[in-house]
Motif scaffolding. Structure first.
Motif, PDB file in Angstrom:
ATOM      1  N   ASP A 183       0.840  -1.203   0.000  1.00 27.39           N
ATOM      2  CA  ASP A 183       0.000   0.000   0.000  1.00 27.39           C
ATOM      3  C   ASP A 183       0.878   1.257   0.000  1.00 27.39           C
ATOM      4  O   ASP A 183       0.660   2.188  -0.787  1.00 27.39           O
ATOM      5  CB  ASP A 183      -0.913  -0.035   1.236  1.00 27.39           C
ATOM      6  N   HIS A 187       1.150   4.248  -2.722  1.00 31.41           N
ATOM      7  CA  HIS A 187       1.014   5.675  -2.387  1.00 31.41           C
ATOM      8  C   HIS A 187       2.167   6.473  -2.982  1.00 31.41           C
ATOM      9  O   HIS A 187       1.978   7.564  -3.519  1.00 31.41           O
ATOM     10  CB  HIS A 187       1.030   5.896  -0.860  1.00 31.41           C
ATOM     11  N   HIS A 255      -5.813   3.093  -6.583  1.00 34.30           N
ATOM     12  CA  HIS A 255      -6.682   3.108  -5.411  1.00 34.30           C
ATOM     13  C   HIS A 255      -8.155   3.111  -5.808  1.00 34.30           C
ATOM     14  O   HIS A 255      -8.965   2.394  -5.219  1.00 34.30           O
ATOM     15  CB  HIS A 255      -6.368   4.315  -4.527  1.00 34.30           C
ATOM     16  N   HIS A 269      -6.955  -3.941   1.667  1.00 37.69           N
ATOM     17  CA  HIS A 269      -6.685  -2.747   0.861  1.00 37.69           C
ATOM     18  C   HIS A 269      -5.363  -2.824   0.080  1.00 37.69           C
ATOM     19  O   HIS A 269      -5.334  -2.577  -1.132  1.00 37.69           O
ATOM     20  CB  HIS A 269      -6.707  -1.529   1.807  1.00 37.69           C
ATOM     21  N   ASN A 273      -4.810  -3.173  -4.020  1.00 32.34           N
ATOM     22  CA  ASN A 273      -3.948  -2.271  -4.798  1.00 32.34           C
ATOM     23  C   ASN A 273      -2.964  -3.058  -5.654  1.00 32.34           C
ATOM     24  O   ASN A 273      -2.725  -2.732  -6.812  1.00 32.34           O
ATOM     25  CB  ASN A 273      -3.148  -1.363  -3.860  1.00 32.34           C
TER      26      ASN A 273
HETATM   27 FE   FE2 Z   1      -3.805   3.135   0.359  1.00 30.73          FE
END
Ligand code: FE2
Length: 373
Positions: A183, A187, A255, A269, A273
């Motif tokens: 994650d 980002h 996302h 999550h 991704n």
């Molecule tokens: Fe995230």
């Protein structure tokens, strides 16, 4: 252009004992956490703080029902500071509590979102290495009574201090480490490619990528499920830096497209991704092969000891070594769902899609879902 700003102070502590001593934690503080985190690391310090264990009020993502129950429980407790020690759920709840008066319910906060004020100082100690949520000012609350999932956002919801304590990461099970570090990597990439990136946010994206890729490489080479632990501080910093970068530049299509996978199929999550990442990047390459993407490829190539042209494929391989990835259908997704997801993303995720490296149409999104299927 939006000015680059980091609001919370950011500090690193050797361990929780040092943090407690330096911040003088005591009877005027509320520790919001989970019992499985509190018992092995904080209980023995006998700090005399109030405690609130989130899981006693419900499991999974934060809901209005859960937060209202916590607010009810806290009425009558007298405390100045909130110390949130946990992952995304605990941190999101703490940001809501920090702006809640003793009589408030969640609905009241949404009603006066533009005028929220800080009621309690907030210290956030993340115990995962993915969300970067300790440096952002948004909480996503599932408003079950209204049937919508909406962000509560306010400048008053920033933490006063984000405290990085590497020891707090060590009890993470390997899959949680893997999905959270993926994650953070996403980002970093999405914020780097965002049209809203600036020179300063790029520094944070690039440094986060450097830390994550070098430590992943080392951990994969060493083998075993615990090899990442000697890099706990690096992963924590990387998550924090990536949080600073996306707090400024935003996340984008990866996302946006991952959300239905989490919402409908409960795929974690970070893993959702990962399932979308490679095919979104391939679509970017197809639609706009010349541009900022080439700077990213150069940066990744240097980190991964390969030519820029092979950098993204090398990255996908490394990600698969960190966490094995299967096609979407192996995660329960059906072919019929793909057009529904694509339409839903176009209709509800414009906030994220506005940060795309290149514009993606509904057909593009459907094509990406089909390739990942
Ligand atoms: Fe995230």
């Amino acid at each position: 252009m939006k000015a680059f700003k980091i609001v919370p102070s950011i500090a690193e502590y050797m361990d929780f004992r040092t943090l407690a001593k330096e911040l003088k934690l005591g009877a005027r503080d509320l520790i919001l956490t989970n019992e499985y985190i509190y018992n092995p690391t904080i209980a023995a310090l006998e700090l005399g703080c109030h405690t609130c264990f989130q899981e006693k009020f419900g499991g999974g993502e934060p809901t209005d029902v859960m937060v209202d129950a916590i607010l009810d429980d806290l009425r009558g407790k007298d405390f100045d500071r909130i110390v949130a020690v946990g992952g995304g759920t605990v941190i999101d709840i703490a940001k809501v509590l920090t702006v809640a008066k003793s009589t408030d319910r969640v609905d009241d906060l949404y009603d006066r979102m533009a005028n929220l004020e800080k009621e309690h100082e907030l210290i956030i100690v993340p115990t995962t290495c993915g969300t970067g949520s300790e440096v952002t000012n948004i909480s996503i609350i599932n408003r079950t009574t209204k049937g919508v999932k909406v962000g509560l956002v306010s400048p008053a919801m920033f933490a006063d201090e984000a405290a990085l304590v590497p020891g707090m990461l060590l009890s993470l099970p390997y899959p949680v480490f893997a999905t959270s570090s993926i994650d953070a990597m996403v980002h970093a990439v999405e914020s780097y490619l965002s049209p809203n990136a600036c020179a300063l946010s790029e520094l944070f994206s690039a440094k986060a990528l450097h830390l994550i890729l070098s430590c992943w490489k080392d951990a994969v080479a060493a083998g075993g499920k615990d090899a990442w632990k000697k890099h706990a501080l690096e992963f924590l910093r990387a998550s924090n830096y990536a949080g600073i970068a996306f707090g400024h530049a935003g996340c984008a299509a990866v996302h946006a497209m991952a959300y239905p996978l989490g919402g409908v199929h409960h795929i974690p999550h970070g893993q959702a991704n990962q399932l979308m990442f490679a095919d979104v990047m391939r679509k970017y390459q197809e639609k706009k092969p010349i541009g900022k993407l080439n700077q990213l490829e150069e940066l990744l190539g240097a980190e991964l000891d390969t030519e820029p042209v092979f950098a993204l494929e090398t990255l996908y391989k490394l990600m698969d070594e960190v966490l094995e990835k299967g096609p979407l259908h192996e995660h329960g997704v059906t072919a019929d769902e793909l057009p529904v997801f694509a339409k839903n993303v176009i209709e509800t995720q414009q906030r994220l899609l506005g940060n795309n490296y290149v514009e993606l149409s509904e057909d593009d999104l459907l094509d990406i879902y089909r390739k990942a299927f």
